[in-house]
Design a protein around this motif. Structure first.
Motif, PDB file in Angstrom:
ATOM      1  N   PRO A  10       0.736  -1.278   0.111  1.00  0.00           N
ATOM      2  CA  PRO A  10       0.194  -0.044  -0.117  1.00  0.00           C
ATOM      3  C   PRO A  10       1.025   1.333   0.066  1.00  0.00           C
ATOM      4  N   ILE A  11       0.692   1.978  -1.048  1.00  0.00           N
ATOM      5  CA  ILE A  11       1.448   3.556  -1.091  1.00  0.00           C
ATOM      6  C   ILE A  11       0.204   4.346  -1.682  1.00  0.00           C
ATOM      7  N   PRO A  12       0.190   5.461  -0.794  1.00  0.00           N
ATOM      8  CA  PRO A  12      -0.687   6.478  -1.061  1.00  0.00           C
ATOM      9  C   PRO A  12      -0.412   7.062  -2.486  1.00  0.00           C
ATOM     10  N   ALA A  13      -1.575   6.431  -3.433  1.00  0.00           N
ATOM     11  CA  ALA A  13      -1.331   7.043  -4.767  1.00  0.00           C
ATOM     12  C   ALA A  13      -1.508   8.519  -5.124  1.00  0.00           C
ATOM     13  N   GLY A  14      -2.248   9.334  -4.233  1.00  0.00           N
ATOM     14  CA  GLY A  14      -2.291  10.716  -4.484  1.00  0.00           C
ATOM     15  C   GLY A  14      -0.878  11.264  -3.960  1.00  0.00           C
ATOM     16  N   ASP A  15      -0.139  10.884  -3.109  1.00  0.00           N
ATOM     17  CA  ASP A  15       0.996  11.139  -2.934  1.00  0.00           C
ATOM     18  C   ASP A  15       2.113  11.237  -4.010  1.00  0.00           C
ATOM     19  N   MET A  16       1.964   9.854  -4.711  1.00  0.00           N
ATOM     20  CA  MET A  16       2.663   9.528  -5.669  1.00  0.00           C
ATOM     21  C   MET A  16       2.668  10.639  -6.959  1.00  0.00           C
ATOM     22  N   VAL A  17       1.204  10.707  -7.131  1.00  0.00           N
ATOM     23  CA  VAL A  17       0.833  11.635  -8.326  1.00  0.00           C
ATOM     24  C   VAL A  17       1.316  13.185  -8.132  1.00  0.00           C
ATOM     25  N   LEU A  18       0.849  13.616  -6.766  1.00  0.00           N
ATOM     26  CA  LEU A  18       1.216  14.928  -6.453  1.00  0.00           C
ATOM     27  C   LEU A  18       2.591  15.405  -6.466  1.00  0.00           C
ATOM     28  N   SER A  19       3.564  14.207  -6.090  1.00  0.00           N
ATOM     29  CA  SER A  19       4.870  14.683  -5.940  1.00  0.00           C
ATOM     30  C   SER A  19       5.537  14.122  -7.205  1.00  0.00           C
ATOM     31  N   GLY A  20       5.020  13.367  -8.035  1.00  0.00           N
ATOM     32  CA  GLY A  20       5.767  12.993  -8.995  1.00  0.00           C
ATOM     33  C   GLY A  20       6.688  11.668  -8.613  1.00  0.00           C
ATOM     34  N   ARG A  21       6.613  11.271  -7.451  1.00  0.00           N
ATOM     35  CA  ARG A  21       7.463  10.057  -7.019  1.00  0.00           C
ATOM     36  C   ARG A  21       7.013   8.539  -7.718  1.00  0.00           C
ATOM     37  N   GLY A  22       8.104   7.977  -7.989  1.00  0.00           N
ATOM     38  CA  GLY A  22       7.681   6.514  -8.704  1.00  0.00           C
ATOM     39  C   GLY A  22       8.436   5.518  -7.986  1.00  0.00           C
ATOM     40  N   LEU A  23       7.861   4.256  -8.318  1.00  0.00           N
ATOM     41  CA  LEU A  23       8.430   2.922  -7.762  1.00  0.00           C
ATOM     42  C   LEU A  23       8.704   2.101  -9.154  1.00  0.00           C
ATOM     43  N   ARG A  24      10.123   1.530  -9.209  1.00  0.00           N
ATOM     44  CA  ARG A  24      10.222   0.771 -10.242  1.00  0.00           C
ATOM     45  C   ARG A  24      10.734  -0.653  -9.662  1.00  0.00           C
ATOM     46  N   GLY A  25      10.348  -1.811 -10.070  1.00  0.00           N
ATOM     47  CA  GLY A  25      10.797  -2.883  -9.843  1.00  0.00           C
ATOM     48  C   GLY A  25      12.148  -3.366 -10.529  1.00  0.00           C
ATOM     49  N   LEU A  26      13.128  -4.096  -9.909  1.00  0.00           N
ATOM     50  CA  LEU A  26      14.524  -4.429 -10.582  1.00  0.00           C
ATOM     51  C   LEU A  26      14.771  -5.698 -10.753  1.00  0.00           C
ATOM     52  N   LEU A  27      14.533  -6.455 -11.740  1.00  0.00           N
ATOM     53  CA  LEU A  27      14.663  -7.786 -11.741  1.00  0.00           C
ATOM     54  C   LEU A  27      16.179  -8.208 -11.846  1.00  0.00           C
ATOM     55  N   MET A  28      16.796  -8.850 -10.880  1.00  0.00           N
ATOM     56  CA  MET A  28      18.111  -9.197 -10.730  1.00  0.00           C
ATOM     57  C   MET A  28      18.661  -8.013 -10.744  1.00  0.00           C
ATOM     58  N   GLY A  29      18.339  -6.832 -10.331  1.00  0.00           N
ATOM     59  CA  GLY A  29      19.008  -5.482 -10.245  1.00  0.00           C
ATOM     60  C   GLY A  29      19.269  -4.905 -11.780  1.00  0.00           C
ATOM     61  N   SER A  30      18.481  -5.519 -12.807  1.00  0.00           N
ATOM     62  CA  SER A  30      18.614  -5.136 -14.015  1.00  0.00           C
ATOM     63  C   SER A  30      19.855  -4.639 -14.810  1.00  0.00           C
ATOM     64  N   ASN A  31      20.629  -5.733 -14.215  1.00  0.00           N
ATOM     65  CA  ASN A  31      22.264  -5.701 -14.691  1.00  0.00           C
ATOM     66  C   ASN A  31      22.492  -6.347 -15.978  1.00  0.00           C
ATOM     67  N   HIS A  32      23.618  -6.060 -16.561  1.00  0.00           N
ATOM     68  CA  HIS A  32      24.083  -6.812 -17.745  1.00  0.00           C
ATOM     69  C   HIS A  32      25.251  -7.654 -17.168  1.00  0.00           C
ATOM     70  N   PHE A  33      24.826  -8.889 -16.880  1.00  0.00           N
ATOM     71  CA  PHE A  33      25.796  -9.883 -16.139  1.00  0.00           C
ATOM     72  C   PHE A  33      27.402  -9.903 -16.751  1.00  0.00           C
ATOM     73  N   PRO A  34      27.267 -10.019 -18.106  1.00  0.00           N
ATOM     74  CA  PRO A  34      28.850 -10.048 -18.644  1.00  0.00           C
ATOM     75  C   PRO A  34      29.747  -8.853 -18.210  1.00  0.00           C
ATOM     76  N   THR A  35      29.110  -7.689 -18.220  1.00  0.00           N
ATOM     77  CA  THR A  35      29.925  -6.726 -17.894  1.00  0.00           C
ATOM     78  C   THR A  35      29.978  -6.487 -16.542  1.00  0.00           C
ATOM     79  N   ASP A  36      28.810  -6.376 -15.695  1.00  0.00           N
ATOM     80  CA  ASP A  36      28.684  -5.878 -14.242  1.00  0.00           C
ATOM     81  C   ASP A  36      29.394  -6.897 -13.367  1.00  0.00           C
TER      82      ASP A  36
END
Length: 124
Positions: free
Chosen positions: A50-76
């Protein structure tokens, strides 16, 4: 509130690595307006966050999920190994307990019970 006060309004990026609804919510609240929080930890699939949707919209804050850190394994991964060997990436502090392969089921039990920091399986 402490992070907001210490940073005069929030951080540019917050990474939640535990996978719990309260800490995900905290991460969103501690980023400054217009910035994103990132979920690295994996909450149970059925767990609502639960995250207050109004707060996210009014503040422009976002939430992103990172699968496996969204990395590039051969480089990272080689880059992180080098940083660890140079003493610039402090991973040992993140290990709560070391378990043998024979204790892997106990490790899953601890993880499901959300008991402490991460367990690492050691071989040999």
């Amino acid at each position: 509130r402490t992070v907001l006060e210490m940073t005069a309004g929030g951080v540019d990026h917050a990474f939640e690595a535990v996978g719990l609804a309260p800490t995900i919510n905290q991460a969103v609240r501690m980023v400054r307006p217009g910035r994103d929080a990132y979920m690295v930890g994996v909450p149970p699939v059925s767990q609502p966050v639960p995250i207050p949707a109004g707060d996210m919209v009014l503040s422009g804050r976002g939430l992103r999920g990172l699968l496996m850190g969204s990395n590039h394994f051969p480089t990272d991964i080689p880059r992180m190994v080098d940083m660890y060997r140079q003493g610039r990436l402090h991973l040992d502090e993140l290990v709560g307990r070391r378990i043998s392969l024979d204790e892997v089921n106990r490790g899953f039990e601890l993880m499901e019970a959300q008991d402490g920091i991460r367990s690492v399986i050691t071989f040999g």
